[in-house]
Scaffold this active site. Structure first.
Site, PDB file in Angstrom:
ATOM      1  NE  ARG A 166      47.917  45.873  51.757  1.00  0.00           N
ATOM      2  CZ  ARG A 166      48.936  46.675  51.477  1.00  0.00           C
ATOM      3  NH1 ARG A 166      49.435  46.712  50.283  1.00  0.00           N
ATOM      4  NH2 ARG A 166      49.439  47.467  52.376  1.00  0.00           N
ATOM      5  CB  SER A 239      46.052  45.499  43.871  1.00  0.00           C
ATOM      6  OG  SER A 239      46.624  46.769  43.775  1.00  0.00           O
ATOM      7  CD  GLU A 335      45.100  43.611  47.675  1.00  0.00           C
ATOM      8  OE1 GLU A 335      46.260  43.743  47.267  1.00  0.00           O
ATOM      9  OE2 GLU A 335      44.328  44.557  47.829  1.00  0.00           O
TER      10      GLU A 335
HETATM   11  C1  LIG Z   1      40.011  51.448  42.984  1.00  0.00           C
HETATM   12  C2  LIG Z   1      40.493  50.723  44.218  1.00  0.00           C
HETATM   13  C3  LIG Z   1      41.736  51.027  44.764  1.00  0.00           C
HETATM   14  C4  LIG Z   1      42.197  50.367  45.910  1.00  0.00           C
HETATM   15  N1  LIG Z   1      43.421  50.706  46.419  1.00  0.00           N
HETATM   16  C5  LIG Z   1      43.881  50.091  47.515  1.00  0.00           C
HETATM   17  C6  LIG Z   1      45.158  50.448  48.077  1.00  0.00           C
HETATM   18  O1  LIG Z   1      45.847  51.325  47.580  1.00  0.00           O
HETATM   19  N2  LIG Z   1      45.575  49.792  49.168  1.00  0.00           N
HETATM   20  C7  LIG Z   1      44.833  48.824  49.771  1.00  0.00           C
HETATM   21  O2  LIG Z   1      45.282  48.281  50.784  1.00  0.00           O
HETATM   22  N3  LIG Z   1      43.621  48.474  49.291  1.00  0.00           N
HETATM   23  C8  LIG Z   1      43.125  49.081  48.179  1.00  0.00           C
HETATM   24  N4  LIG Z   1      41.908  48.725  47.668  1.00  0.00           N
HETATM   25  C9  LIG Z   1      41.139  47.650  48.318  1.00  0.00           C
HETATM   26  C10 LIG Z   1      40.070  48.156  49.320  1.00  0.00           C
HETATM   27  O3  LIG Z   1      39.738  49.483  49.082  1.00  0.00           O
HETATM   28  C11 LIG Z   1      40.517  48.018  50.772  1.00  0.00           C
HETATM   29  O4  LIG Z   1      40.861  46.680  51.054  1.00  0.00           O
HETATM   30  C12 LIG Z   1      39.445  48.478  51.762  1.00  0.00           C
HETATM   31  O5  LIG Z   1      39.964  48.481  53.067  1.00  0.00           O
HETATM   32  C13 LIG Z   1      38.192  47.619  51.718  1.00  0.00           C
HETATM   33  O6  LIG Z   1      37.199  48.259  52.491  1.00  0.00           O
HETATM   34  P1  LIG Z   1      35.678  47.930  52.328  1.00  0.00           P
HETATM   35  O7  LIG Z   1      34.954  48.638  53.411  1.00  0.00           O
HETATM   36  O8  LIG Z   1      35.224  48.207  50.952  1.00  0.00           O
HETATM   37  O9  LIG Z   1      35.687  46.360  52.628  1.00  0.00           O
HETATM   38  P2  LIG Z   1      34.732  45.246  52.017  1.00  0.00           P
HETATM   39  O10 LIG Z   1      35.096  44.990  50.604  1.00  0.00           O
HETATM   40  O11 LIG Z   1      33.329  45.531  52.322  1.00  0.00           O
HETATM   41  O12 LIG Z   1      35.212  44.001  52.891  1.00  0.00           O
HETATM   42  C14 LIG Z   1      36.498  43.465  52.732  1.00  0.00           C
HETATM   43  C15 LIG Z   1      36.667  42.316  53.746  1.00  0.00           C
HETATM   44  O13 LIG Z   1      36.647  42.833  55.056  1.00  0.00           O
HETATM   45  C16 LIG Z   1      35.572  42.278  55.817  1.00  0.00           C
HETATM   46  N5  LIG Z   1      35.055  43.378  56.625  1.00  0.00           N
HETATM   47  C17 LIG Z   1      34.636  44.592  56.196  1.00  0.00           C
HETATM   48  N6  LIG Z   1      34.300  45.372  57.235  1.00  0.00           N
HETATM   49  C18 LIG Z   1      34.504  44.617  58.355  1.00  0.00           C
HETATM   50  C19 LIG Z   1      34.326  44.866  59.756  1.00  0.00           C
HETATM   51  N7  LIG Z   1      33.883  46.040  60.230  1.00  0.00           N
HETATM   52  N8  LIG Z   1      34.606  43.850  60.613  1.00  0.00           N
HETATM   53  C20 LIG Z   1      35.060  42.650  60.167  1.00  0.00           C
HETATM   54  N9  LIG Z   1      35.250  42.371  58.867  1.00  0.00           N
HETATM   55  C21 LIG Z   1      34.985  43.355  57.970  1.00  0.00           C
HETATM   56  C22 LIG Z   1      34.596  41.748  54.773  1.00  0.00           C
HETATM   57  O14 LIG Z   1      33.826  40.678  55.297  1.00  0.00           O
HETATM   58  C23 LIG Z   1      35.545  41.293  53.685  1.00  0.00           C
HETATM   59  O15 LIG Z   1      36.078  40.029  53.996  1.00  0.00           O
HETATM   60  C24 LIG Z   1      41.407  49.371  46.527  1.00  0.00           C
HETATM   61  C25 LIG Z   1      40.142  49.073  45.977  1.00  0.00           C
HETATM   62  C26 LIG Z   1      39.692  49.735  44.840  1.00  0.00           C
HETATM   63  C27 LIG Z   1      38.328  49.421  44.287  1.00  0.00           C
END
Ligand SMILES: Cc1cc2nc3c(=O)[nH]c(=O)nc-3n(C[C@H](O)[C@H](O)[C@H](O)COP(=O)(O)OP(=O)(O)OC[C@H]3O[C@@H](n4cnc5c(N)ncnc54)[C@H](O)[C@@H]3O)c2cc1C
Length: 339
Positions: A166, A239, A335
């Site tokens: 992570r 998480s 996280e």
């Molecule tokens: C129900 C649920 C289940 C989940 N299960 C998992 C799992 O099994 N495994 C896991 O690893 N994660 C899990 N997650 C967490 C999450 O889905 C992941 O971390 C996912 O990759 C976040 O993507 P996002 O586009 O929503 O990022 P955001 O929440 O929009 O951003 C997260 C971070 O990344 C940065 N960011 C986003 N896009 C970019 C980009 N293009 N360039 C630079 N920085 C960027 C943002 O500034 C922020 O700091 C879960 C979340 C939920 C709600």
């Protein structure tokens, strides 16, 4: 095309926790040129940058005096195909799960265990997303990112991303890079990873004896739908704490009190504890305090029961951390990205 800019925009529907916060300036970007234009705008207005994907790993605790760059670039294709392996590329704004489904439709194996993780392709390298024994780093080849300070385009290979559990260079250097697109290598034929958690059992229940990659994806989706709250119904960010790495000595000390401690080997002299187990054992599962709480079936997931603020979520998280520290001498790390 001119940039799509919103002033004082609500971010409520842009984060899966459903937390109220505004962006001083929200810009929707669809390609590299718009990303560059948004970076120039941030510079002009002397605003810090917050890159936003699906908002599923964000804890917004205040209004963002920032330019929030919402990644909406689309596109995915096979770059190279030698008959056995394919190099695939996807733009940052692509929905991760849709992308995984697309790879499966192309007959490619590798990402099935990562089905139904919310969010975008561009955010996946941020914390090296992982689930059911597979993580992005297992298939990652390279990515393109813009350096925010200089506007220069850089390509990062696997080693340069410093992926860990992570974690990545981009998480450590938050706000310094905009990830534009990601490339992964997937195989036409490869062994499936079925040994993690309840995967094999679920496939059996589904009556599948010799699963293919799509079957595994379907099983993963079924398990996730069952055990994780749907953010459209109950605000959450998955998480909330990382599984902590502790010394073997500390793990043994905890095990003397709790024979059922859940721990995984994690290198010489270290083990990874299941944060969910620690929180559940401390009695927090299903706990509710006003508008926030701990999910009833999943102690690792903090939830917004409706109308909560990010500070309320954070306050509950701090209480849990203090309790786990006191009971087990274990430090829990949050996280999601707290802003
Ligand atoms: C129900 C649920 C289940 C989940 N299960 C998992 C799992 O099994 N495994 C896991 O690893 N994660 C899990 N997650 C967490 C999450 O889905 C992941 O971390 C996912 O990759 C976040 O993507 P996002 O586009 O929503 O990022 P955001 O929440 O929009 O951003 C997260 C971070 O990344 C940065 N960011 C986003 N896009 C970019 C980009 N293009 N360039 C630079 N920085 C960027 C943002 O500034 C922020 O700091 C879960 C979340 C939920 C709600």
């Amino acid at each position: 095309m001119s940039l799509q800019v919103e002033e004082q925009a609500s971010l409520l529907r842009y984060n899966t926790f459903g937390l109220p916060a505004s962006a001083q300036c929200l810009v929707h970007v669809h390609d590299d040129d718009e990303v560059r234009a948004a970076l120039r705008l941030a510079l002009l207005r002397e605003l810090p940058l917050l890159v936003l994907g699906g908002g599923s790993n964000l804890l917004l605790t205040q209004d963002q005096q920032a330019l929030v760059m919402h990644m909406q670039s689309r596109g995915r294709h096979i770059v190279d195909d030698d008959g056995e392996h394919c190099l695939v590329e996807a733009q940052a704004g692509e929905n991760w799960h849709d992308f995984v489904q697309w790879t499966l439709q192309q007959g490619l194996v590798g990402l099935e265990n990562l089905s139904l993780i919310p969010g975008t392709v561009g955010a996946a390298p941020m914390q090296n997303i992982g689930a059911y024994g597979v993580e992005l780093a297992d298939h990652f080849v390279s990515l393109d990112a813009l350096h925010v300070a200089t506007g220069e385009l850089h390509q990062f290979d696997l080693g340069a991303c410093r992926f860990a559990y992570r974690d990545s260079l981009f998480k450590q250097q938050a706000g310094q890079w905009v990830i534009l697109r990601v490339r992964m290598r997937l195989a036409r034929h490869a062994p499936l990873h079925l040994d993690y958690g309840p995967l094999r059992g679920r496939l059996q229940v589904m009556g599948i004896e010799q699963p293919n990659a799509q079957d595994v994806a379907d099983a993963v989706c079924a398990i996730r739908r069952e055990k994780l709250p749907d953010p459209r119904e109950l605000g959450n960010a998955g998480s909330f704490f990382k599984n902590p790495l502790v010394s073997l000595t500390l793990a043994e000390r905890i095990r003397q009190q709790h024979a059922d401690l859940v721990a995984y080997p994690a290198g010489v002299g270290q083990v990874k504890l299941a944060a969910g187990w620690l929180i559940e054992r401390a009695g927090w599962k299903g706990y509710r305090e006003g508008r926030v709480g701990v999910h009833e079936q999943q102690a690792l997931v903090l939830v917004n029961h409706g109308g909560a603020s990010g500070s309320e979520v954070l306050a509950l998280a701090e209480k849990i951390r203090a309790d786990i520290r006191q009971r087990f001498a274990v430090e829990l790390e949050i996280e999601p990205n707290v802003r």
